[in-house]
Structures are given as C-alpha cells and as structure tokens.
Scaffold this motif. Structure first.
Motif, PDB file in Angstrom:
ATOM      1  N   ALA A 258       0.825  -1.204   0.000  1.00 33.46           N
ATOM      2  CA  ALA A 258       0.000   0.000   0.000  1.00 33.46           C
ATOM      3  C   ALA A 258       0.855   1.247   0.000  1.00 33.46           C
ATOM      4  CB  ALA A 258      -0.925   0.005   1.218  1.00 33.46           C
ATOM      5  N   ALA A 259       1.957   1.227   0.744  1.00 38.20           N
ATOM      6  CA  ALA A 259       2.834   2.392   0.788  1.00 38.20           C
ATOM      7  C   ALA A 259       3.426   2.685  -0.573  1.00 38.20           C
ATOM      8  CB  ALA A 259       3.940   2.162   1.814  1.00 38.20           C
ATOM      9  N   LEU A 260       3.706   1.608  -1.349  1.00 41.89           N
ATOM     10  CA  LEU A 260       4.268   1.797  -2.677  1.00 41.89           C
ATOM     11  C   LEU A 260       3.227   2.287  -3.665  1.00 41.89           C
ATOM     12  CD1 LEU A 260       6.478  -1.418  -2.874  1.00 41.89           C
ATOM     13  CD2 LEU A 260       7.291   0.942  -2.754  1.00 41.89           C
ATOM     14  N   LEU A 261       1.989   1.804  -3.521  1.00 42.04           N
ATOM     15  CA  LEU A 261       0.963   2.114  -4.496  1.00 42.04           C
ATOM     16  C   LEU A 261       0.324   3.463  -4.284  1.00 42.04           C
ATOM     17  CD1 LEU A 261      -0.869  -1.324  -4.772  1.00 42.04           C
ATOM     18  CD2 LEU A 261       0.707  -0.300  -6.411  1.00 42.04           C
ATOM     19  N   LEU A 262       0.408   3.993  -3.069  1.00 46.98           N
ATOM     20  CA  LEU A 262      -0.324   5.204  -2.764  1.00 46.98           C
ATOM     21  C   LEU A 262       0.580   6.294  -2.219  1.00 46.98           C
ATOM     22  CD1 LEU A 262      -3.341   3.383  -1.223  1.00 46.98           C
ATOM     23  CD2 LEU A 262      -3.421   4.823  -3.237  1.00 46.98           C
ATOM     24  N   PRO A 263       1.490   6.802  -3.018  1.00 45.43           N
ATOM     25  CA  PRO A 263       2.377   7.852  -2.539  1.00 45.43           C
ATOM     26  C   PRO A 263       1.650   9.123  -2.153  1.00 45.43           C
ATOM     27  CG  PRO A 263       2.541   7.608  -4.917  1.00 45.43           C
ATOM     28  CD  PRO A 263       1.721   6.454  -4.424  1.00 45.43           C
ATOM     29  N   SER A 264       0.392   9.317  -2.622  1.00 46.28           N
ATOM     30  CA  SER A 264      -0.337  10.540  -2.295  1.00 46.28           C
ATOM     31  C   SER A 264      -0.604  10.652  -0.801  1.00 46.28           C
ATOM     32  CB  SER A 264      -1.664  10.568  -3.046  1.00 46.28           C
ATOM     33  OG  SER A 264      -2.479   9.487  -2.646  1.00 46.28           O
ATOM     34  N   LEU A 265      -0.534   9.549  -0.071  1.00 44.52           N
ATOM     35  CA  LEU A 265      -0.744   9.593   1.366  1.00 44.52           C
ATOM     36  C   LEU A 265       0.561   9.397   2.112  1.00 44.52           C
ATOM     37  CD1 LEU A 265      -4.094   7.651   1.719  1.00 44.52           C
ATOM     38  CD2 LEU A 265      -3.723  10.100   1.698  1.00 44.52           C
ATOM     39  N   ALA A 266       1.691   9.807   1.525  1.00 38.62           N
ATOM     40  CA  ALA A 266       2.998   9.706   2.167  1.00 38.62           C
ATOM     41  C   ALA A 266       3.012  10.535   3.443  1.00 38.62           C
ATOM     42  CB  ALA A 266       4.080  10.208   1.216  1.00 38.62           C
ATOM     43  N   PRO A 267       3.943  10.247   4.418  1.00 32.65           N
ATOM     44  CA  PRO A 267       3.779  10.745   5.768  1.00 32.65           C
ATOM     45  C   PRO A 267       4.132  12.193   6.006  1.00 32.65           C
ATOM     46  CG  PRO A 267       5.737   9.373   5.598  1.00 32.65           C
ATOM     47  CD  PRO A 267       5.022   9.278   4.300  1.00 32.65           C
ATOM     48  N   SER A 268       4.794  12.897   5.115  1.00 34.07           N
ATOM     49  CA  SER A 268       5.291  14.213   5.491  1.00 34.07           C
ATOM     50  C   SER A 268       5.010  15.274   4.439  1.00 34.07           C
ATOM     51  CB  SER A 268       6.802  14.163   5.729  1.00 34.07           C
ATOM     52  OG  SER A 268       7.120  13.248   6.729  1.00 34.07           O
ATOM     53  N   VAL A 269       4.926  16.511   4.913  1.00 33.88           N
ATOM     54  CA  VAL A 269       4.924  17.680   4.032  1.00 33.88           C
ATOM     55  C   VAL A 269       6.232  18.395   4.305  1.00 33.88           C
ATOM     56  CG1 VAL A 269       3.826  19.875   3.537  1.00 33.88           C
ATOM     57  CG2 VAL A 269       2.411  17.875   4.017  1.00 33.88           C
ATOM     58  N   HIS A 270       7.112  18.517   3.299  1.00 34.69           N
ATOM     59  CA  HIS A 270       8.470  18.998   3.531  1.00 34.69           C
ATOM     60  C   HIS A 270       8.629  20.468   3.180  1.00 34.69           C
ATOM     61  CE1 HIS A 270      10.009  15.010   4.357  1.00 34.69           C
ATOM     62  NE2 HIS A 270       9.326  14.575   3.326  1.00 34.69           N
ATOM     63  N   ALA A 271       9.474  21.162   3.912  1.00 31.30           N
ATOM     64  CA  ALA A 271       9.845  22.543   3.619  1.00 31.30           C
ATOM     65  C   ALA A 271      11.155  22.802   4.336  1.00 31.30           C
ATOM     66  CB  ALA A 271       8.763  23.494   4.076  1.00 31.30           C
ATOM     67  N   GLN A 272      12.208  23.103   3.577  1.00 29.30           N
ATOM     68  CA  GLN A 272      13.535  23.302   4.151  1.00 29.30           C
ATOM     69  C   GLN A 272      13.571  24.525   5.062  1.00 29.30           C
ATOM     70  OE1 GLN A 272      16.253  21.408   3.919  1.00 29.30           O
ATOM     71  NE2 GLN A 272      15.131  19.879   2.735  1.00 29.30           N
ATOM     72  N   GLY A 273      14.186  24.368   6.240  1.00 24.08           N
ATOM     73  CA  GLY A 273      14.384  25.484   7.153  1.00 24.08           C
ATOM     74  C   GLY A 273      13.148  25.959   7.874  1.00 24.08           C
ATOM     75  N   ALA A 274      12.037  25.272   7.722  1.00 25.65           N
ATOM     76  CA  ALA A 274      10.778  25.680   8.337  1.00 25.65           C
ATOM     77  C   ALA A 274      10.615  25.009   9.703  1.00 25.65           C
ATOM     78  CB  ALA A 274       9.632  25.292   7.419  1.00 25.65           C
ATOM     79  N   PRO A 275       9.732  25.549  10.556  1.00 26.65           N
ATOM     80  CA  PRO A 275       9.450  24.896  11.835  1.00 26.65           C
ATOM     81  C   PRO A 275       8.960  23.477  11.624  1.00 26.65           C
ATOM     82  CG  PRO A 275       8.427  27.071  11.735  1.00 26.65           C
ATOM     83  CD  PRO A 275       8.953  26.775  10.368  1.00 26.65           C
ATOM     84  N   ARG A 276       9.394  22.577  12.481  1.00 27.44           N
ATOM     85  CA  ARG A 276       9.019  21.164  12.337  1.00 27.44           C
ATOM     86  C   ARG A 276       7.825  20.861  13.237  1.00 27.44           C
ATOM     87  NH1 ARG A 276      13.859  16.980  12.209  1.00 27.44           N
ATOM     88  NH2 ARG A 276      12.062  15.751  11.538  1.00 27.44           N
ATOM     89  N   ILE A 277       6.785  20.320  12.627  1.00 27.63           N
ATOM     90  CA  ILE A 277       5.525  20.056  13.309  1.00 27.63           C
ATOM     91  C   ILE A 277       5.275  18.547  13.277  1.00 27.63           C
ATOM     92  CG2 ILE A 277       3.086  20.649  13.449  1.00 27.63           C
ATOM     93  CD1 ILE A 277       5.009  23.099  13.432  1.00 27.63           C
ATOM     94  N   ALA A 278       4.911  17.954  14.417  1.00 24.75           N
ATOM     95  CA  ALA A 278       4.518  16.542  14.489  1.00 24.75           C
ATOM     96  C   ALA A 278       3.010  16.490  14.679  1.00 24.75           C
ATOM     97  CB  ALA A 278       5.224  15.846  15.647  1.00 24.75           C
TER      98      ALA A 278
END
Length: 270
Positions: free
Chosen positions: A16-36
């Motif tokens: 499922a992880a391979l087939l559905l990259p649209s639901l990958a775990p992170s939204v990335h932005a360099q140098g931005a505050p890190r939110i969990a």
C-alpha cells in the motif's frame, strides 16, 4: 494475530505504501518549523498550512504519524517544535515529563467512520442493518484498523469492535496499519474490503469518488479529544503557526473535517 497473518499484514502495508504515494507521511519545507501531527489531521493541516503561507506566515514542515509513536519520539528528544495529538493524554504526559509547555489547546473531539471502497455494497449494508449485523453477514477476508498499540484511532476502533461483538469474530482477519492513514490505504488499495478509520481523514474531498463512509456514534468508544502543545524552546515560526491554528477561521477548518469543539455541537451520525 498469527505469524502468518502478521506477515500478510506487513506485506500489505509495504504494498500500500508503494501504491499510494499521495498519502505519504510528510509535508516537507527546508528550514521551516518542524511540526509533528496525528495522521488523521492531514487533510485539515495541509489546507491550513497553505492558508498560513498565503497569509505571510511562512512555510512549516509537517510530519504525520501515529500519535503514540510521535509522542515517544518527542520524549526521546526528536526536534519538533509543535505536537498535535489525536489523544490529549499524550500531551499531558509530555507536559508532566517537562518536554512540552502545558497545558496546550484542545482542537476538538474526533470521530470514527466505517469505510469501504466506492461501489462496494458494504457501506449501504452498514447503514441498513447496523455495523455488527452487516459485518457478520458479509464474507470479510481483511478488515483494516490502525494498530491499537500506538494509534489512538486504532485503540478506539478496537473498542467499537469489542462493543459490537466483532473483535473475536474478525480475529486473524484484522489488518493493522501503522497509522490510521495506512489503515485507510489498505481499504483504498483493495487490500482490505473495509475498515474503521478517522472521519477527519476519510472525509477528505480528494477521496470523495473513491470511498463510501458511515460515521459511527461517539458513544461507542472513549472520547477522542485532540490537543496541540508547543514543545519547550519552540522557535518563533512554530509559535506563529500555533497561534494561527487557534483563530476562528482555523477552527472552522477543523470543524469542517469533523472535529467537534469540546462541549459544543453534535457529531455526524452520532
């Protein structure tokens, strides 16, 4: 779950992880505050992060996961500045441990939904007969929930299955996602016929043509009070985003995705 079932669940998880990259775990932005953030908040927070950026607040980098897993990482020093949990008790534990600036702010009360792929008769049967009768009549091979050991939505889904007498009946046919979003991926990919996940996640407009859902009564499980908290020594960017998430406009977005303000409003289907 037997060793064979566990192996099958792991294989399905990877597929499922391979087939559905649209639901990958992170939204990335360099140098931005890190939110969990809890996985169920992906649709709401993705929208709110975009609105925060358009309002001049800057970028944020959001990692979505199971709240229990994220909480353990924070306790071990993971470099996040803000934590949004699906279970407020995890926030209180971090405050008590001296990791977070208490008491934080409640986001709302979450809700569960039964889900099946669009075109399956299962959602209609659940509406017509009720959850227990519909599942007992159906030929279920795989039923997806998040892992109750570290995902609050999985723990509450397990409570629902026990309350309705389905926990023992489903037995080894349960497939456990590492997060509630992964449990949803199992259903979307067809690796599970149906499941119980977060309403906030299943109601994402992007999934409207792929999924049928039936909201489940909140009285069937312990409350899912979601709360956010700043981690000690949080940077100014994280503090601005924390304040932004408390604005009336942001509250309306959370409510749109099914988070009922604590003590106010009625849940869908409840």
């Amino acid at each position: 779950m037997s060793g064979v079932r566990a192996a099958v669940a792991h294989a399905l998880c990877m597929l499922a992880a391979l087939l559905l990259p649209s639901l990958a775990p992170s939204v990335h932005a360099q140098g931005a505050p890190r939110i969990a953030a809890a996985a169920d908040l992906r649709p709401a927070l993705t929208q709110l992060a975009a609105e925060f950026r358009r309002a001049g607040g800057g970028e944020v980098m959001i990692t979505f996961g199971a709240s229990g897993t994220l909480s353990r990482q924070l306790a071990q020093g993971a470099p996040f500045a803000l934590f949004l949990s699906a279970d407020e008790q995890l926030v209180f534990d971090l405050v008590r441990a001296g990791v977070a600036e208490g008491p934080g702010v409640a986001l709302g009360v979450g809700q569960l939904a039964f889900v099946a792929r669009r075109g399956s008769p299962l959602a209609g049967e659940v509406r017509r007969l009720g959850l227990a009768a519909a599942i007992q009549r159906a030929q279920i091979e795989h039923f997806a929930i998040a892992n109750p050991a570290h995902a609050p939505y999985g723990a509450r889904a397990a409570e629902v299955l026990r309350r309705t007498g389905l926990w023992d009946r489903l037995g080894g046919r349960l497939v456990l996602g590492e997060t509630v979003s992964q449990a949803l991926e199992f259903v979307l990919s067809g690796n599970a016929q149906c499941g119980i996940v977060a309403y906030a996640l299943a109601s994402d407009p992007a999934l409207a043509g792929r999924l049928d859902l039936v909201p489940l009564p909140q009285s069937w499980h312990r409350p899912l009070v979601q709360r956010m908290v700043l981690i000690k020594r949080a940077d100014p960017g994280a503090r601005r985003f924390y304040a932004f998430l408390q604005t009336p406009a942001a509250r309306r977005v959370f409510a749109h995705y099914g988070l009922v303000p604590p003590g106010g409003g009625a849940a869908r289907g409840g």
